[in-house]
Design an enzyme around this catalytic site. Structure first.
Site, PDB file in Angstrom:
ATOM      1  N   LYS A 177      -0.512  -1.393 -10.530  1.00 55.20           N
ATOM      2  CA  LYS A 177      -1.803  -0.740 -10.299  1.00 55.20           C
ATOM      3  C   LYS A 177      -2.576  -0.582 -11.610  1.00 55.20           C
ATOM      4  O   LYS A 177      -3.795  -0.773 -11.655  1.00 55.20           O
ATOM      5  CB  LYS A 177      -1.604   0.618  -9.599  1.00 55.20           C
ATOM      6  CG  LYS A 177      -1.153   0.465  -8.148  1.00 55.20           C
ATOM      7  CD  LYS A 177      -0.710   1.772  -7.498  1.00 55.20           C
ATOM      8  CE  LYS A 177      -0.092   1.474  -6.133  1.00 55.20           C
ATOM      9  NZ  LYS A 177       0.388   2.651  -5.405  1.00 55.20           N
ATOM     10  N   GLN A 227       1.754   8.584  -6.725  1.00 53.64           N
ATOM     11  CA  GLN A 227       2.665   7.595  -6.146  1.00 53.64           C
ATOM     12  C   GLN A 227       3.705   8.285  -5.270  1.00 53.64           C
ATOM     13  O   GLN A 227       4.289   9.298  -5.646  1.00 53.64           O
ATOM     14  CB  GLN A 227       3.345   6.797  -7.272  1.00 53.64           C
ATOM     15  CG  GLN A 227       4.190   5.635  -6.797  1.00 53.64           C
ATOM     16  CD  GLN A 227       3.392   4.503  -6.172  1.00 53.64           C
ATOM     17  OE1 GLN A 227       2.203   4.339  -6.424  1.00 53.64           O
ATOM     18  NE2 GLN A 227       4.049   3.718  -5.326  1.00 53.64           N
ATOM     19  N   ASP A 229      -6.391   6.483  -2.282  1.00 55.14           N
ATOM     20  CA  ASP A 229      -5.327   6.009  -1.388  1.00 55.14           C
ATOM     21  C   ASP A 229      -5.739   6.171   0.077  1.00 55.14           C
ATOM     22  O   ASP A 229      -5.164   5.540   0.962  1.00 55.14           O
ATOM     23  CB  ASP A 229      -4.053   6.845  -1.600  1.00 55.14           C
ATOM     24  CG  ASP A 229      -2.960   6.077  -2.323  1.00 55.14           C
ATOM     25  OD1 ASP A 229      -2.963   4.834  -2.276  1.00 55.14           O
ATOM     26  OD2 ASP A 229      -2.094   6.738  -2.925  1.00 55.14           O
TER      27      ASP A 229
HETATM   28  N1  GUN Z   1       4.195   4.213  -2.291  1.00 58.01           N
HETATM   29  C1  GUN Z   1       4.282   3.017  -1.655  1.00 58.01           C
HETATM   30  N2  GUN Z   1       3.047   2.565  -1.377  1.00 58.01           N
HETATM   31  C2  GUN Z   1       2.177   3.481  -1.831  1.00 58.01           C
HETATM   32  C3  GUN Z   1       0.757   3.573  -1.838  1.00 58.01           C
HETATM   33  O1  GUN Z   1       0.039   2.708  -1.338  1.00 58.01           O
HETATM   34  N3  GUN Z   1       0.233   4.676  -2.406  1.00 58.01           N
HETATM   35  C4  GUN Z   1       0.999   5.654  -2.934  1.00 58.01           C
HETATM   36  N4  GUN Z   1       0.398   6.712  -3.455  1.00 58.01           N
HETATM   37  N5  GUN Z   1       2.315   5.604  -2.941  1.00 58.01           N
HETATM   38  C5  GUN Z   1       2.891   4.524  -2.404  1.00 58.01           C
END
Ligand code: GUN
Length: 297
Positions: free
Chosen positions: A67, A111, A134
């Site tokens: 990311k 996350q 998100d």
């Molecule tokens: N953990 C696995 N996929 C994601 C996601 O798309 N966003 C977040 N915040 N955590 C994750």
């Protein structure tokens, strides 16, 4: 034969499905985001995403690194703050509040999963909805439900972009979503509904899944289990979107769809890897630039 961009799926026995290339589409989307980022920078706004990682889950470390790299490569600034798994929930909430108040931060991403002593719901709800890139906040879910501006969760948003990329007209089509999670299945169903599809949501308690998928013009498989969708369950010419991320017996990445056989029946299909996965990553960038543009408007 090349199917037209806006054509309805048609299928003869001899054709295999057209692959919808998530890597190529994600690249195009990243280029668009880079252009929008440049435009904002020219107005003196540096779009910024704050990522929080708690604990040392190896998969989460890889995802957050991706990311950050995706953001940087697009001209967005991303900061990754890592905390030990022992971090108190109150301290995490306090840090989120600081980021909410920080006008130089446009997107906040915590996350998941969080350590077991934390209430993920409470943590997500602490994020300001205007920075919820998100799309996991209840306010974002509500906005999607009533068709108001908000942030769409990245995975179903990416799947919609894949349908758009083939010019697929969802009006009146039967879309079957397999999976009812808050971050994929349910929002996916709402997005398809908003485009006037007739939507069926299937899940682990669904009786006779095959009878339903055989009626589907579009199937979205989002369960997290191999071979949830096999060739005998697919209507010829259907569009198959595979959201799964699993490992096969050889340890190779695979989706929820039995790809090799389903592609002989479907009209379009998304591969794993190289399908929805890269699109999820790209849509986070879209949501972040969107958040920055809204504050700069
Ligand atoms: N953990 C696995 N996929 C994601 C996601 O798309 N966003 C977040 N915040 N955590 C994750």
């Amino acid at each position: 034969m090349v199917r037209g961009q806006a054509a309805h799926p048609t299928k003869t026995d001899s054709m295999t499905a057209q692959r919808i290339d998530g890597n190529a589409l994600a690249k195009t989307i990243r280029e668009e985001v880079a252009g929008r980022t440049q435009a904002l920078k020219a107005r003196g706004v540096q779009p910024r995403l704050a990522i929080i990682l708690v604990g040392d889950d190896p998969a989460s470390q890889v995802y957050t690194k991706h990311k950050v790299n995706d953001s940087t490569q697009t001209g967005l600034e991303a900061t990754l703050e890592t905390f030990p798994a022992t971090l108190a929930e109150a301290d995490l909430l306090a840090r989120i509040r600081e980021l909410n108040d920080d006008r130089s931060v446009h997107g906040i991403l915590v996350q998941l999963p969080l350590p077991r002593h934390m209430d993920s719901h409470k943590v997500i709800e602490a994020i300001a909805p205007a920075k919820d890139v998100d799309g996991f906040h209840v306010a974002s879910a509500g906005a999607l439900m009533v068709g108001q501006p908000g942030f769409w969760p990245c995975t179903p948003y990416g799947a919609m972009k894949m349908l758009d990329s083939i010019g697929y007209d969802l009006r009146g089509k039967h879309a079957v979503v397999i999976g009812r999670s808050n971050i994929v299945g349910k929002p996916m169903a709402l997005m398809l509904l908003a485009r006037d599809a007739t939507v069926t949501i299937c899940h682990s308690r669904t009786r006779d899944l095959k009878a339903l998928t055989l009626q589907a013009d579009v199937v979205v498989a989002a369960v997290g289990k191999r071979d949830v969708l096999t060739a005998d369950m697919v209507k010829p010419g259907a569009v198959v979107i595979d959201v799964g991320m699993n490992r096969n017996d050889e340890g190779k990445l695979c989706g929820d769809v039995a790809y090799d056989s389903v592609r002989e029946v479907a009209g379009w299909i998304t591969p794993v890897p190289g399908g929805v996965g890269p699109m999820t990553r790209a849509m986070l960038l879209v949501n972040t630039i969107e958040a920055a543009e809204r504050t700069a408007a």
